[in-house]
Design a protein around this motif. Structure first.
Motif, PDB file in Angstrom:
ATOM      1  N   MET A   1     -14.072 -36.112  13.808  1.00  0.00           N
ATOM      2  CA  MET A   1     -12.774 -36.121  13.138  1.00  0.00           C
ATOM      3  C   MET A   1     -11.651 -35.771  14.113  1.00  0.00           C
ATOM      4  SD  MET A   1     -12.712 -37.295  10.207  1.00  0.00           S
ATOM      5  CE  MET A   1     -13.948 -37.997   9.118  1.00  0.00           C
TER       6      MET A   1
ATOM      7  N   ASP B   1     -18.982 -32.718   6.998  1.00  0.00           N
ATOM      8  CA  ASP B   1     -17.691 -32.027   7.075  1.00  0.00           C
ATOM      9  C   ASP B   1     -17.854 -30.645   7.702  1.00  0.00           C
ATOM     10  OD1 ASP B   1     -14.945 -31.845   6.944  1.00  0.00           O
ATOM     11  OD2 ASP B   1     -14.913 -31.129   4.883  1.00  0.00           O
TER      12      ASP B   1
ATOM     13  N   LYS C   1      -8.570 -42.160  10.086  1.00  0.00           N
ATOM     14  CA  LYS C   1      -8.640 -41.143   9.029  1.00  0.00           C
ATOM     15  C   LYS C   1      -7.252 -40.828   8.502  1.00  0.00           C
ATOM     16  CE  LYS C   1     -10.251 -37.552   6.625  1.00  0.00           C
ATOM     17  NZ  LYS C   1     -10.978 -36.384   7.089  1.00  0.00           N
TER      18      LYS C   1
ATOM     19  N   HIS D   1     -19.247 -37.505   9.214  1.00  0.00           N
ATOM     20  CA  HIS D   1     -18.018 -36.697   9.066  1.00  0.00           C
ATOM     21  C   HIS D   1     -18.249 -35.325   9.690  1.00  0.00           C
ATOM     22  CE1 HIS D   1     -14.363 -35.504   6.444  1.00  0.00           C
ATOM     23  NE2 HIS D   1     -14.535 -34.579   7.378  1.00  0.00           N
TER      24      HIS D   1
ATOM     25  N   HIS E   1     -16.097 -36.506   1.702  1.00  0.00           N
ATOM     26  CA  HIS E   1     -16.468 -35.240   1.053  1.00  0.00           C
ATOM     27  C   HIS E   1     -16.075 -35.180  -0.419  1.00  0.00           C
ATOM     28  CE1 HIS E   1     -12.321 -34.543   2.185  1.00  0.00           C
ATOM     29  NE2 HIS E   1     -12.596 -34.225   3.421  1.00  0.00           N
TER      30      HIS E   1
ATOM     31  N   HIS F   1     -16.413 -32.111  12.338  1.00  0.00           N
ATOM     32  CA  HIS F   1     -15.316 -31.566  13.158  1.00  0.00           C
ATOM     33  C   HIS F   1     -15.947 -30.826  14.335  1.00  0.00           C
ATOM     34  CE1 HIS F   1     -12.229 -32.334  10.060  1.00  0.00           C
ATOM     35  NE2 HIS F   1     -13.255 -32.178   9.241  1.00  0.00           N
TER      36      HIS F   1
HETATM   37 ZN    ZN Z   1     -13.297 -32.946   7.359  1.00  0.00          ZN
END
Ligand code: ZN
Ligand code: DOR
Length: 344
Positions: free
Chosen positions: A39, A247, A99, A13, A174, A15
């Motif tokens: 993501m 995340d 997602k 996960h 998360h 970004h």
């Molecule tokens: Zn995220």
């Protein structure tokens, strides 16, 4: 024990953003991880396999020479995602999942799903083709307290979803509460969860006591310490339902430090060291490799990595800030603090 050698980890996960941001984010992640789930909440979002393949090329253009990094792509679920896109995901060797952001739940989620029941025909296809559904598990009703939004999602959305689609592969992304951890434990092997470094190392007191610390603000928001303790227990338990997903969510310093700051912690530069810090606190460094390098790949049905990385017991200080966008640096998670382990 002064070194730990692990099979190379993956980040399930992350970004990475797009454009100029990739100069920072791709090398930071690729120096540790072989794969990362990238993501799709860009502006505009990555909605088709074709768009995901193009985004993957833009990421690959920033991988430093000599590093073998394999971005794994994800589509952004909207109210209008056609059911046929699921077969395209299944057939693609670049895209692994879809997602679902409840519309309005977080950064760039405006185009997310307004009511999950509207997209049940697409979810039926996900179940049939065993394509993982990655969930941002928070309700968005304005009357629900921000600290209760994950728990409410379990009761109101996930229970009915799994009743309708008992074989659906789900990653609850998360997770931040004992409720979510216990929920995942109670389900079959088709339901798993990622856990971030910030939710293992911190709780809401770190964010709010003695002054508000915007660099701890992420979504789902940090919860009370009892939840942090449960997350540490399940992450370090060796249970394959829980695996690494940072995340890591970069926002420039100017976007974090303002009256209405963005949500996200930038953990990529020292991610594996941050997890090592948390596992060491629990006396469970021996469980790090499963969490970081085995269980995610197994869940996604991908081969485990073959190379290794080594962590050495050598303190390092996380930089106070890093270059990010033109004249707009970024503050990494743990900025200025000392980590016990460093990547060799
Ligand atoms: Zn995220
Ligand atoms: O804190 C977060 N930041 N949570 C999310 O769900 C999205 C992410 C982002 O993209 O900035």
């Amino acid at each position: 024990m002064d070194t730990i050698t692990l099979l190379q980890p993956d980040d399930w996960h992350a970004h990475l953003r797009d454009g100029e941001a990739l100069r920072r984010t791709v090398p930071d992640l690729a120096k540790q991880f072989h794969r990362a789930i990238c993501m799709p909440n860009l502006v505009p979002p990555v909605k088709t396999v074709e768009e995901a393949i193009a985004y993957r090329q833009r990421i690959l253009a920033h991988v430093p020479n000599g590093i073998d990094f394999d971005p794994r792509m994800v589509l952004y679920f909207t109210d209008h995602t056609p059911a046929e896109e699921v077969v395209k995901i299944k057939q693609s060797d670049a895209v692994n999942a879809i997602k679902l952001y409840p519309a309005g739940a977080t950064t760039n989620s405006e185009n997310g799903v307004s009511d999950i029941r509207k997209v049940y025909p697409v979810i039926e296809q996900l179940e049939e083709h065993q394509v993982p559904l990655l969930l941002h598990g928070e309700v968005t009703h304005s009357h629900v307290d921000i600290f209760d939004r994950e728990k409410r999602y379990l009761d109101e959305v996930l229970v009915p979803l799994l009743r309708q689609f008992p074989q659906l592969k789900i990653v609850l992304e998360h997770i931040t509460t004992a409720d979510a951890a216990n929920f995942v434990l109670e389900q079959g092997r088709n339901v798993a969860a990622t856990i971030t470094p910030q939710h293992l190392l911190f709780n809401r007191n770190h964010m709010l006591v003695g002054g508000i610390k915007p660099h701890f603000y992420c979504l789902p928001i940090l919860k009370r310490q009892t939840h942090q303790t449960t997350l540490l227990e399940v992450a370090t338990s060796g249970n394959p339902k829980f695996f690494l997903g940072t995340d890591s969510a970069p926002h420039a310093q100017s976007k974090k430090e303002q009256a209405c700051g963005c949500a996200g912690c930038y953990s990529a530069p020292n991610a594996i060291e941050l997890y090592a810090q948390a596992f060491e606190q629990m006396g469970k460094l021996d469980k790090l490799e499963g969490f970081a390098s085995h269980f995610g790949a197994d869940f996604y049905g991908l081969a485990r990595n073959t190379k290794t990385i080594t962590l050495v017991r050598q303190s390092i200080q996380v930089p106070a800030q890093l270059d990010y966008l033109d004249n707009d640096p970024i503050i990494p998670l743990y900025a200025g603090q000392t980590l016990n382990w460093s990547l060799q």
